[in-house]
Each structure stands twice: as structure tokens, then as C-alpha cells.
Write an enzyme that holds these catalytic residues in place. Structure first.
Site: not given
Length: 390
Positions: A89, A91, A126, A252, A271
């Protein structure tokens, strides 16, 4: 004010059945326990100890003025336990999330629809820090010269030859973007099948771990082009106390292990395979950063004995790791903070005199007036807080 927080594990299929129970010192439930969320994200808001049955997303707006906190936290803190690999995935950036969210709102796509890409208008950088001895992940796209050597170990059949041809080109980033688009776009099914078939016999001392993982991914996800995408990514193992930081656009997939994860408060995920969930190859490519390089490790900054700060340079969050033995440590923070114990027993005392004892897997919310926290006992804890203004 110090307020205890609690939550129940989310039973995603990729979760470990043992890692979180072992941390908390309890008997496993028998179900996969993937994540425990400590925050006010509506997907799984924490329960507030001093208001039975009330979740943090309902409690915080009513107490924000009194506590001197925002009505929403800018971050989400989690325990994450991977028993098998998560989906590949990436972001979006803040601008991409705002545009994508507005577009899907205008199209009338329900926010809980399976094919919805943007469930909110926020970005989702993240950070994950290994809590167990090892945490394994796929993170970022490997340097192209190394990937070409890996692909050469697959032989010269139709699939490997086509993959090698797509990876040619002077611009490494554009070659990788085009290759991922080819793999995920539905036009390479025969070539993907051929690559997956030859994986069983591929050997390489240099890429033994990568090939072993690819074979396992192919067993778990037959005919999934994400297995081949994984061959383009850095396979990295971080040890206890080490961290990865994944900014916008970086591919990642966490593979195995127990970690503390801290992210901007968002649920936007594009994804790229290894999942039965929705894969929008075009939208993934639109947010993808295809720049190759090493895995995105984030070394901590040691500010005092027993205190390390992981600062990724984002305004949403920063994370302080605290290891306490003899005596006590002073941990300053800004904004509303969440402290989470992961080892031993730690006693947390706020500047206002509130005191809470935490065992592994237990957490608390601290209002800004409680800074600095005094952490004593014998154990390890993490303190999440907003990041510094840019």
C-alpha cells in the site's frame, strides 16, 4: 489530567494470535489480534476509563476546553502485531487526499463503500518502532541495479524477460512506475503467472530472503501480481527500538512482528496487491513516489539517558521512547499526549500530581498541563504527541 485508555484488539486476518497476548501477559483468544488503537479515530476509538462505555471521540470534544486540548487528536497510536504480511500500500499527500476526498464525495460514493479510496481528507504518514526482537517489512523501492540482479535469478523465460525489459531505461523512477503500472493494470497476467511459476526454482545467495518471502507470498496469494511488485521493494528487518518512517507515496507492507505504530489520523489507503480488498491501480500510481533507494529508516535522537525522540518532521506526530530503570525520567510533551507501556511496570505522574501505573499494553491520555511527565519504575513506554510546527 491523566486518563486511562483501553481498547479491544482488531481481529484482521493478518494479525498474530500470540504477540499482543504475550505482551499483555494473558491467554491468547485463539483469534488473530492485529491492532489495538489508542486514539479517537472513529474506526475504533479508545474507551475512557473515567467514563464507562464512553469512547474518546465522544469524550474529548466535551472536555477539550477544560483540558486545553483540541477536540480531535491529530494522530493515532497503535500496537500492531503482524502474523502474516499486510497488503502492499501507499498513502496520499495532504493535497492528494483533499482532492480525492472531494472528488469521491461529489461522485456520491459512500464513505464505507468497498471501492472507496479516500475516506477522509487527510494524509497518512506513519512511523513504526519495533517492540519485539525483530520486525520485518517491505518498505520503499529497491535501487534499480539491485532489482535487475534479482530479476536475473529468475531465468530468461517469458515472464522474467518481460519484467527485465520493463525495468530498462535511463530514468529509474519512471521505469519502476511503468513496471508497477504494467503489473497491476491487468495486461501482464500471463507474464505474472510465469514469474510465479519459476520462483520455486530460483536461487540467489544475495537475494535468498527476498525469494523465500516471494514464494511464501505466492503460496498465500496465488496469481496475485502484488507478489511481483514485492520483488521490487526493499526487504528490511528492524530490531527492538529501531524505526521505519513511511511518508506519502512510499510503497510498503509490514510482514511480521510486533511494533508501536504512530500515524496521522486518517484511513486513506491505496493498495497494490496481496489483499482481497479493492485495488485501484490508477489511483495508486497517481500517489506513488517511485524514487528508488534504501529502506526509509528513522534513527532516534537521544535527548537524555533513557529518552529517545523519533521526529519525522511532520506536524501531526512525534514519538518519545522511554526506558526507565533506577530513578525517574522527566518527559516533556506538547499538546495532548498518549503514553503506552510495552515492558515492565511504569508509574507515570503528571505535573499536576495525577499518577497512573501502566503495565504492558496499557495506555493513558495526558492533557498539556501535565507536562512534563515523570516516568518511574522499571520498563519501557512510548509517549505520542503532536509534532513540532513546520
Amino acid at each position: 489530567m491523566l486518563v486511562r485508555l483501553a481498547n479491544t484488539p482488531r481481529n484482521y486476518a493478518w494479525g498474530s494470535s500470540t504477540l499482543i497476548p504475550e505482551l499483555e501477559g494473558r491467554v491468547p483468544s485463539g483469534e488473530p489480534e492485529a491492532e489495538v488503537w489508542f486514539g479517537d479515530h472513529p474506526g475504533s476509538p479508545a474507551l475512557v476509563d473515567d467514563a464507562p462505555g464512553v469512547t474518546l471521540d465522544r469524550w474529548l470534544p466535551h472536555r477539550a476546553g477544560e483540558l486545553g486540548t483540541p477536540s480531535r487528536l491529530p494522530y493515532l497510536l497503535k500496537l500492531l502485531a503482524a502474523g502474516s504480511p499486510l497488503s502492499i500500500q501507499a498513502h496520499p499527500s495532504k493535497a492528494q487526499a483533499e482532492a480525492g476526498f472531494a472528488r469521491e464525495e461529489a461522485e456520491g460514493i459512500p464513505r464505507d463503500a468497498a471501492d472507496r479510496n479516500y475516506r477522509d481528507d487527510n494524509h497518512k504518514p506513519e512511523l513504526v518502532v519495533a517492540v519485539g526482537e525483530r520486525f520485518e517489512a517491505l518498505a520503499g523501492l529497491r535501487r534499480l541495479e539491485s532489482t535487475r540482479r534479482l530479476v536475473a535469478t529468475l531465468g530468461t523465460g517469458r515472464g522474467p524477460a518481460a519484467l527485465a525489459a520493463h525495468l530498462e531505461g535511463a530514468d529509474a523512477a519512471e521505469a519502476l512506475r511503468a513496471t508497477i503500472g504494467w503489473l497491476l493494470g491487468g495486461h501482464a497476467r500471463a507474464e505474472v503467472a510465469d514469474i510465479l511459476a519459476v520462483l520455486a526454482g530460483a536461487e540467489s545467495a544475495e537475494f535468498d530472503a527476498e525469494l523465500r518471502l516471494a514464494r511464501e507470498l505466492a503460496r498465500q496469494h496465488p496469481n496475485d501480481p502484488g507478489v511481483v511488485v514485492a520483488l521490487l521493494m526493499n526487504l528490511v528487518t528492524i530490531e527492538r527500538g529501531e524505526a521505519l518512517f513511511v511518508p506519502a507515496g512510499v510503497l510498503h507492507a509490514y510482514v511480521s512482528g510486533l511494533g508501536v505504530e504512530l500515524m496521522a489520523a486518517s484511513d486513506n489507503v491505496l493498495r497494490g496487491g496481496l489483499t482481497p480488498k479493492h485495488v485501484d491501480a490508477g489511483e495508486l500510481l497517481a500517489v506513488l513516489d517511485p524514487t528508488p533507494g534504501p529502506a526509509p529508516l528513522l534513527p532516534p535522537r537521544r535527548v537524555a539517558p533513557g529518552i529517545e525522540v523519533f521526529d519525522a518532521g511532520v506536524t501531526d506526530f512525534a514519538l518519545t521512547a522511554v526506558t526507565v530503570g533506577e530513578g525517574a525520567l522527566s518527559v516533556p510533551f506538547s499538546g495532548a499526549a498518549i503514553a503506552l507501556a510495552v515492558e515492565g511496570i511504569v508509574e507515570v505522574t503528571g505535573a499536576g500530581g495525577d499518577r497512573v501505573t501502566l503495565q504492558p499494553g496499557q495506555a493513558l491520555l495526558a492533557s498539556p498541563t501535565e507536562s512534563p511527565l515523570r516516568v518511574a519504575g522499571a520498563g519501557r513506554a512510548f509517549v505520542a504527541m503532536p509534532g513540532s510546527p513546520v
